[in-house]
Design a protein around this motif. Structure first.
Motif, mmCIF file in Angstrom:
data_model
loop_
_atom_site.group_PDB
_atom_site.id
_atom_site.type_symbol
_atom_site.label_atom_id
_atom_site.label_comp_id
_atom_site.label_asym_id
_atom_site.label_seq_id
_atom_site.Cartn_x
_atom_site.Cartn_y
_atom_site.Cartn_z
ATOM 1 N N SER A 128 0.352 -1.081 -0.090
ATOM 2 C CA SER A 128 -0.568 0.132 -0.346
ATOM 3 C C SER A 128 0.925 0.960 -0.135
ATOM 4 O O SER A 128 0.389 2.122 -0.566
ATOM 5 C CB SER A 128 -0.947 0.258 1.628
ATOM 6 N N GLU A 129 1.818 1.189 0.746
ATOM 7 C CA GLU A 129 2.787 2.809 0.783
ATOM 8 C C GLU A 129 3.590 2.670 -0.243
ATOM 9 O O GLU A 129 3.735 3.878 -1.117
ATOM 10 C CB GLU A 129 3.688 2.572 2.130
ATOM 11 N N MET A 162 -2.204 6.897 -5.987
ATOM 12 C CA MET A 162 -3.522 5.514 -5.560
ATOM 13 C C MET A 162 -3.157 4.171 -4.733
ATOM 14 O O MET A 162 -1.719 4.414 -4.285
ATOM 15 C CB MET A 162 -4.103 5.291 -6.321
ATOM 16 N N THR A 163 -4.396 3.902 -4.154
ATOM 17 C CA THR A 163 -3.959 2.179 -3.157
ATOM 18 C C THR A 163 -3.727 0.913 -4.330
ATOM 19 O O THR A 163 -3.997 1.869 -5.364
ATOM 20 C CB THR A 163 -4.967 2.143 -2.580
ATOM 21 N N PRO A 164 -3.294 0.046 -4.163
ATOM 22 C CA PRO A 164 -4.086 -0.661 -4.616
ATOM 23 C C PRO A 164 -4.773 -1.045 -4.937
ATOM 24 O O PRO A 164 -5.272 -1.593 -6.257
ATOM 25 C CB PRO A 164 -2.864 -1.909 -4.150
ATOM 26 N N ARG A 165 -5.931 -0.901 -4.327
ATOM 27 C CA ARG A 165 -7.448 -1.647 -4.322
ATOM 28 C C ARG A 165 -7.999 -0.366 -5.633
ATOM 29 O O ARG A 165 -8.062 -0.199 -6.537
ATOM 30 C CB ARG A 165 -8.287 -1.127 -3.133
ATOM 31 N N ASP A 166 -7.896 1.078 -5.348
ATOM 32 C CA ASP A 166 -8.059 2.246 -6.259
ATOM 33 C C ASP A 166 -7.528 1.811 -8.024
ATOM 34 O O ASP A 166 -8.234 1.754 -8.715
ATOM 35 C CB ASP A 166 -7.548 3.241 -6.106
ATOM 36 N N PHE A 167 -6.177 1.216 -7.513
ATOM 37 C CA PHE A 167 -5.087 0.560 -8.865
ATOM 38 C C PHE A 167 -6.670 -0.883 -9.713
ATOM 39 O O PHE A 167 -7.022 -0.427 -10.779
ATOM 40 C CB PHE A 167 -4.893 -0.204 -8.684
#
Length: 365
Positions: A291-292, A300-305
């Motif tokens: 996440s960092e 962005m966050t991995p989930r956003d990606f």
């Protein structure tokens, strides 16, 4: 603070430009948000001027973000100009307090980038810890208030044509067109740019010319999406040039291996995606480190990606749907069951509903 008589600045202020606004583009910008290209007054819901601080601040919170404003003298009343229009996710404002002011404490939680384009008067901006930048007619200044602190002084003659752009919108468009999101070396850079005859000034004039008397963009939403992407991509290029950052492939490779590997996994498996814990385990890091890495190098966050890749995959599937397919069946194949929620996020991303994408694909077929 400003000297109320001369609007003079201290010795560390760097005057970015001193020329008056001129040329065809400047003439168009002079009338921005007042009349459209047919000379019809542009309509707006709500007041377009005010001498009440509470009313002015309510407008500013709506179109910019919460922040603190201090007039140059006690009991000084504003003579504000307050006009706005929406271009996709970009808010365009014609604004002035009408009195000398100092602004600070911009709220980072609002998540907004400000582009302050001066029509008349002058602003002095915080540029870094030691320097300020003064922008005058024709000049612009960009700051990402979600990533860095900021303050400005405005003289009594300032009149602005400003843009408010969500950081997330800029990050999304960068990912779509560049394949990566610039890191905080860009977002924390406060930059003066533009000037008479610049490509940025020409773009602003084009945007202003696209507004109708209703305050909407002709042909919206397709035209609004087009203008939104033009604004964001041109701003990204100008901003990166000023910050000394490359937007070529080398910038993408600056991300660590585990971030790039995670992107490949999520992009290739978006239809039936693994959990974030599984992705992190496969690339050899913790979920927190993953996440960092995305926050720092992709904005962005991995989930956003993953969410963006899944929406893009669904869109491609709808465009390739067969005669017997429906939105429900295609969406279910991609794991979407709440069609109402899907329609909202899909439209926010692509400017149309899944049903409209499917209908357009069938019309072409």
């Amino acid at each position: 603070m400003w000297d109320q008589r001369t609007a003079a600045f201290g010795p560390r202020s760097c005057h970015y430009r001193t020329t008056a606004l001129g040329g065809e583009d400047a003439t168009i910008l002079d009338g921005a948000l007042l009349t459209d290209m047919q000379g019809r007054p542009i309509r707006q819901t709500g007041p377009t001027s005010s001498r009440d601080w509470d009313e002015v601040q309510a407008f500013c919170r709506k179109v910019y973000m919460p922040y603190r404003v201090r007039p140059a003298a006690p009991r000084l009343l504003p003579a504000a100009t307050m006009r706005m229009a929406q271009v996709g996710r970009v808010t365009l404002t014609r604004f002035a307090y009408g009195v000398p002011i100092h602004l600070d404490r911009f709220d980072p939680e609002a998540g907004n980038i400000l582009v302050l384009n001066t029509l008349t008067g002058a602003l002095r901006h915080k540029q870094d810890a030691e320097r300020t930048a003064t922008t005058r007619a024709g000049d612009s200044f960009v700051v990402d208030c979600s990533r860095t602190d900021y303050w400005l002084d405005g003289d009594g003659d300032h009149l602005q044509l400003n843009l408010t752009i969500p950081h997330d919108a800029m990050a999304e468009i960068a990912m779509r067109w560049l394949g990566f999101v610039p890191d905080d070396r860009l977002w924390t850079r406060r930059l003066a740019f533009g000037g008479n005859g610049s490509r940025w000034q020409a773009l602003l004039a084009y945007v202003v010319q696209s507004l109708e008397a209703s305050g909407q963009v002709r042909g919206a939403p397709p035209m609004a999406r087009h203008l939104e992407e033009l604004i964001c991509m041109d701003l990204l290029q100008i901003w990166a040039e000023g910050a000394g950052i490359s937007l070529r492939d080398g910038a993408r490779m600056a991300a660590p291996r585990h971030v790039r590997a995670a992107e490949e996994i999520m992009a290739s498996e978006a239809r039936d995606p693994p959990s974030m814990a599984q992705v992190a385990d496969r690339v050899g890091v913790s979920v927190r480190a993953l996440s960092e890495g995305f926050r720092r190098f992709r904005g962005m966050t991995p989930r956003d990606f993953l969410r963006a890749r899944r929406l893009e995959g669904l869109r491609a599937a709808l465009r390739a749907a067969g005669p017997g397919d429906s939105v429900t069946s295609v969406a279910a194949d991609w794991g979407y069951v709440n069609l109402g929620a899907l329609a909202q996020v899909y439209r926010a991303r692509f400017g149309e509903t899944p049903g409209q994408t499917l209908a357009a694909a069938r019309a072409r077929g």
